[in-house]
Design a protein around this motif. Structure first.
Motif, PDB file in Angstrom:
ATOM      1  N   LEU A  16       1.410  30.682   9.830  1.00  0.00           N
ATOM      2  CA  LEU A  16       2.677  30.707  10.565  1.00  0.00           C
ATOM      3  C   LEU A  16       2.522  31.414  11.902  1.00  0.00           C
ATOM      4  N   PHE A  24       6.684  36.529  11.115  1.00  0.00           N
ATOM      5  CA  PHE A  24       7.505  35.918  10.076  1.00  0.00           C
ATOM      6  C   PHE A  24       8.974  36.293  10.251  1.00  0.00           C
ATOM      7  N   SER A  27      10.636  34.018  12.666  1.00  0.00           N
ATOM      8  CA  SER A  27      10.447  32.588  12.461  1.00  0.00           C
ATOM      9  C   SER A  27      11.718  31.923  11.923  1.00  0.00           C
ATOM     10  N   SER A  29      13.485  28.266   9.898  1.00  0.00           N
ATOM     11  CA  SER A  29      13.185  27.317   8.822  1.00  0.00           C
ATOM     12  C   SER A  29      12.324  26.171   9.329  1.00  0.00           C
ATOM     13  N   HIS A  32       8.857  27.234   9.286  1.00  0.00           N
ATOM     14  CA  HIS A  32       8.325  27.259   7.911  1.00  0.00           C
ATOM     15  C   HIS A  32       7.927  25.850   7.469  1.00  0.00           C
ATOM     16  N   LEU A  93       7.072  30.475  -1.943  1.00  0.00           N
ATOM     17  CA  LEU A  93       8.119  30.473  -0.914  1.00  0.00           C
ATOM     18  C   LEU A  93       9.318  31.305  -1.352  1.00  0.00           C
ATOM     19  N   ILE A  98      12.303  31.922   0.962  1.00  0.00           N
ATOM     20  CA  ILE A  98      12.421  30.571   1.519  1.00  0.00           C
ATOM     21  C   ILE A  98      12.711  29.587   0.401  1.00  0.00           C
TER      22      ILE A  98
END
Length: 798
Positions: A16, A24, A27, A29, A32, A93, A98
């Motif tokens: 990522l 992170f 970041s 979606s 991701h 995740l 996530i």
């Protein structure tokens, strides 16, 4: 990388940061999704390379499947399922906060297809890889695909589909493998070294750039390739008007099925078709030469399969290369070509059989037209030798006739195999639509009943039902779908039947929530979910469905004692932009929905829903929730259907005519587990041949019909004036060519039987279980095994 969730999380976070250039915490979606997609593509790359190396080393026969459409749907979850790493990814995740489902929603449906033709191609690729068979797809990388459908005031509105807005994480651009495609110009013949050589001069050249996508087999090391071609300007164009040239070029791979109402659209469609086949053949032959050198034995190692007539120009294009570039004589080239090409027909509609005006074809593709003309001359000469003086026969079979190039005729003459896609469809081709060709080439014709990728349409789309099946018969049905038949031993097990009912109810609730979220219309999940989702076409008879809904509405309004099992009628369909009549049907469905859904006297007894922009990801929500699958085409008109199979494997019961693959569904499940109505194919064909049907008689003698047909034009729909006159006229003035009124009474009666069966909960669940159990036959794994054995002659390489 994916050995356990801790390792996955470590790699994911590092990737990522490298890919997105942010921490992170910062970041999104979208970051991701892109990160996960790139990791999966990298994960399969070793198997992808190894697969291609094995194909090259073993020199076994390979098949290349050419299709103008590939309706892939979303690939993220499907790839995780096929790789067997879904659980690890989901858990990893989740630890990071996530939701995998949210990432999946970010992925656009690939805008590469429209309906059954494209979805069939996608299912076939899935099965080829899952069965370890050497087979690849070739198509066009449409920038905007078909269109995104919006419903505005009940009308279909088309917007550009922006599926590539954020790129396509699954593709790899292969600019070094680009090829050139010539259009227009002129052909000059020169004698060189004792032979006539043809040169294409002053052509407008387009560059075809391949983008490769991996096709991952289910729990398999095989990763095949879908190669999609993008049209780009040539590096050194010779045109002064560069901007116009650039626009013309990029238009080739911009939209699927451009409107061909006018010549400009026709030219663009024909350009697309030649662009696809020329790029694909050049690519296939380049790989073949690396393996085998000479092309003299091409047909022994390669099969090129054309999905309908759109790629049929592969026949003259292969001839062109063999003659002009390889120096073979006509007979050598023709022997190789006709033994390399196999053709699937997808229609019984004579008006849908593709043909191109010579005045468009000849100047656009001058060398290709010369070759088609020569094929036609030699073919007609052979016919004359066989039946001298029979001009009518020759005219009916000719490839070029009445100033048109007939693509289906070219496909049959230039191939070694012609297959239909359901048993009834193939018989109609042999006995009616293509009978003269069947009499000429009986050995070419065969049937390959369609199938669906059962892993996507059950394992992915309906995980709870899949878990129940695995719990009862074990997991091997995922690779051996015929084992679904073992479910029949539970048809009297009340516990299993109750679980089946609970799963269906849960899926109906999910769809109801989606409908409310999208449309603000509440629907009763205890009602029958009666669903018709497919391309909008007159022969598919969405009109019959909506006239019946109008009848039910009239009954509720006119008869205080009328009793019915509550129904939620759900439609999904796109109409071709130039298909005026089909757009009127969409407007009618929405007008009926507006009237029914806002009438307090109707309440929850009747609801009508039109879900806009029908697509694969929406279908995955719809099929698991269906109680009734509407498969009501005019008998003899639907080649096969595959929606009928997707509904069936999810436990919906078919309400349909004996058309297409419905016939084979009926044979498998028996009279007690399906609702059949209407004219048979034989009866329909008899009416077409002999006449004798008068729709006005049905209008005058059935008060129910008269009422609903009159409501199309008598002001029944508030604020709609003369809107539905074309539909009214099609039923009466034009004598109802698809027998909507003829089948109306039988259709109403079948719906009554549906209601009776639905109230018997135990019986309904048994019927549902029976359909799931017999659906294994309709897996595309079975279909592909038949193609591989009977047509392609390919074997699993490991």
């Amino acid at each position: 990388m994916f050995s356990n969730k801790e390792k996955f999380k470590e790699v994911f976070l590092n990737r990522l940061e490298m890919l997105c250039g942010k921490s992170f915490a910062e970041s999104t979606s979208r970051d991701h999704y892109q990160t996960l997609g790139s990791m999966i593509r990298e994960y399969v790359s070793n198997d992808w390379i190894t697969t291609n190396e094995r194909y090259m080393a073993t020199k076994g026969k390979q098949v290349y499947y050419l299709s103008i459409e590939y309706l892939l749907g979303k690939l993220l979850r499907q790839n995780l399922l096929n790789l067997g790493i879904e659980e690890i990814i989901q858990d990893g995740l989740e630890d990071l906060g996530i939701d995998l489902s949210e990432l999946e929603e970010l992925e656009p449906d690939a805008g590469l297809g429209n309906g059954g033709l494209g979805r069939l191609a996608a299912c076939f690729l899935d099965s080829l890889a899952s069965l370890n068979l050497p087979g690849h797809g070739h198509g066009i990388r449409y920038k905007h695909g078909l269109f995104e459908q919006k419903i505005v005031d009940g009308y279909q509105v088309e917007l550009p589909e922006q599926w590539l807005r954020s790129g396509n994480v699954w593709e790899v651009r292969k600019a070094d493998l680009a090829v050139s495609i010539p259009f227009w110009g002129k052909v000059e013949a020169r004698e060189e070294n004792g032979r006539l050589v043809f040169h294409h001069l002053h052509a407008e050249t387009v560059t075809a750039v391949p983008y490769d996508m991996p096709v991952v087999g289910f729990h398999s090391d095989t990763v095949n390739t879908l190669r999609l071609w993008s049209a780009e300007p040539a590096q050194f164009p010779i045109f002064k008007d560069i901007l116009n040239y650039k626009r013309r070029t990029e238009a080739i791979s911009e939209f699927l099925y451009p409107d061909d109402t006018h010549d400009e659209g026709k030219i663009l469609r024909l350009k697309q078709q030649y662009f696809l086949v020329s790029a694909s053949v050049q690519s296939i032959l380049r790989s073949y030469r690396k393996q085998h050198g000479s092309l003299l034995h091409l047909h022994e190692h390669i099969c090129i399969h054309i999905n309908d007539t759109h790629p049929v120009l592969v026949i003259p294009e292969l001839m062109r290369i063999l003659i002009d570039d390889e120096g073979l004589d006509w007979d050598q080239a023709w022997h190789i070509t006709k033994n390399t090409i196999a053709y699937t027909n997808h229609t019984t509609l004579s008006e849908a059989l593709e043909k191109w005006p010579v005045y468009i074809f000849q100047p656009l593709l001058p060398r290709i037209y010369m070759i088609v003309e020569e094929i036609n001359e030699r073919f007609c000469h052979d016919l004359w030798e066989e039946t001298p003086g029979d001009w009518d026969r020759i005219a009916s079979l000719a490839i070029i006739a009445d100033h048109f190039v007939k693509m289906a005729h070219l496909a049959i003459v230039g191939s070694f195999s012609v297959n239909g896609v359901a048993r009834l469809h193939t018989e109609i081709l042999k006995e009616r639509e293509m009978k003269p060709f069947f009499l000429l080439y009986p050995e070419k014709f065969n049937n390959k009943t369609n199938g669906i990728a059962h892993r996507r349409w059950l394992l992915k789309a309906n995980p709870k039902l899949s878990e129940l099946i695995t719990d009862k018969i074990g997991p091997s049905w995922t690779s051996r779908p015929h084992e679904l038949i073992d479910l029949l031993k539970y048809e009297n097990d009340n516990s299993v039947l109750q679980q089946l009912k609970n799963i269906k109810q849960e899926n109906k609730q999910k769809l109801a929530d989606f409908i409310y979220q999208q449309m603000g219309v509440p629907v009763d999940t205890s009602a029958i979910f009666d669903i018709q989702v497919k391309r909008l076409h007159a022969y598919k008879r969405q009109l019959l469905n909506v006239l019946h809904i109008m009848y039910l509405y009239n009954q509720i309004k006119d008869d205080p004692n009328f009793q019915m099992v509550p129904r939620v009628f759900i439609f999904g369909a796109k109409a071709s932009p130039g298909y005026y009549y089909a757009k009127k049907i969409i407007k009618l469905i929405n007008a009926v929905a507006d009237k029914v859904n806002h009438d307090p006297r109707v309440g929850d007894r009747l609801k009508v829903i039109f879900l806009e922009n029908y697509r694969v990801s929406l279908a995955e929500k719809i099929f698991p929730a269906a109680d009734i699958s509407e498969q009501i085409s005019t008998s003899s008109k639907e080649a096969s259907g595959t929606g009928n199979m997707k509904f069936m494997i999810n436990g919906a019961l078919t309400l349909g005519t004996l058309d297409g693959a419905n016939v084979e569904i009926h044979e498998l499940v028996g009279d007690d587990n399906i609702f059949i109505f209407g004219l048979t194919a034989e009866e329909v064909l008899h009416y077409y041949r002999k006449g004798g049907y008068d729709s006005i008689e049905y209008y005058h003698h059935d008060q129910r019909i008269r009422q609903v047909v009159d409501q199309l034009v008598n002001g029944f729909f508030d604020g709609v004036h003369n809107e539905f006159e074309p539909i009214f006229d099609s039923l009466l003035e034009e004598n109802d060519q698809y027998f909507v009124l003829k089948d109306f009474a039988s259709y109403v009666d079948s719906h009554r039987k549906v209601g009776e069966a639905f109230t018997d909960v135990q019986r309904w669940q048994k019927m549902s279980l029976n359909n799931i159990a017999h659906a294994g036959y309709f897996s595309s794994d079975r279909t592909i095994k038949e193609y591989a054995r009977d047509i392609w002659g390919i074997q699993p390489l490991w």
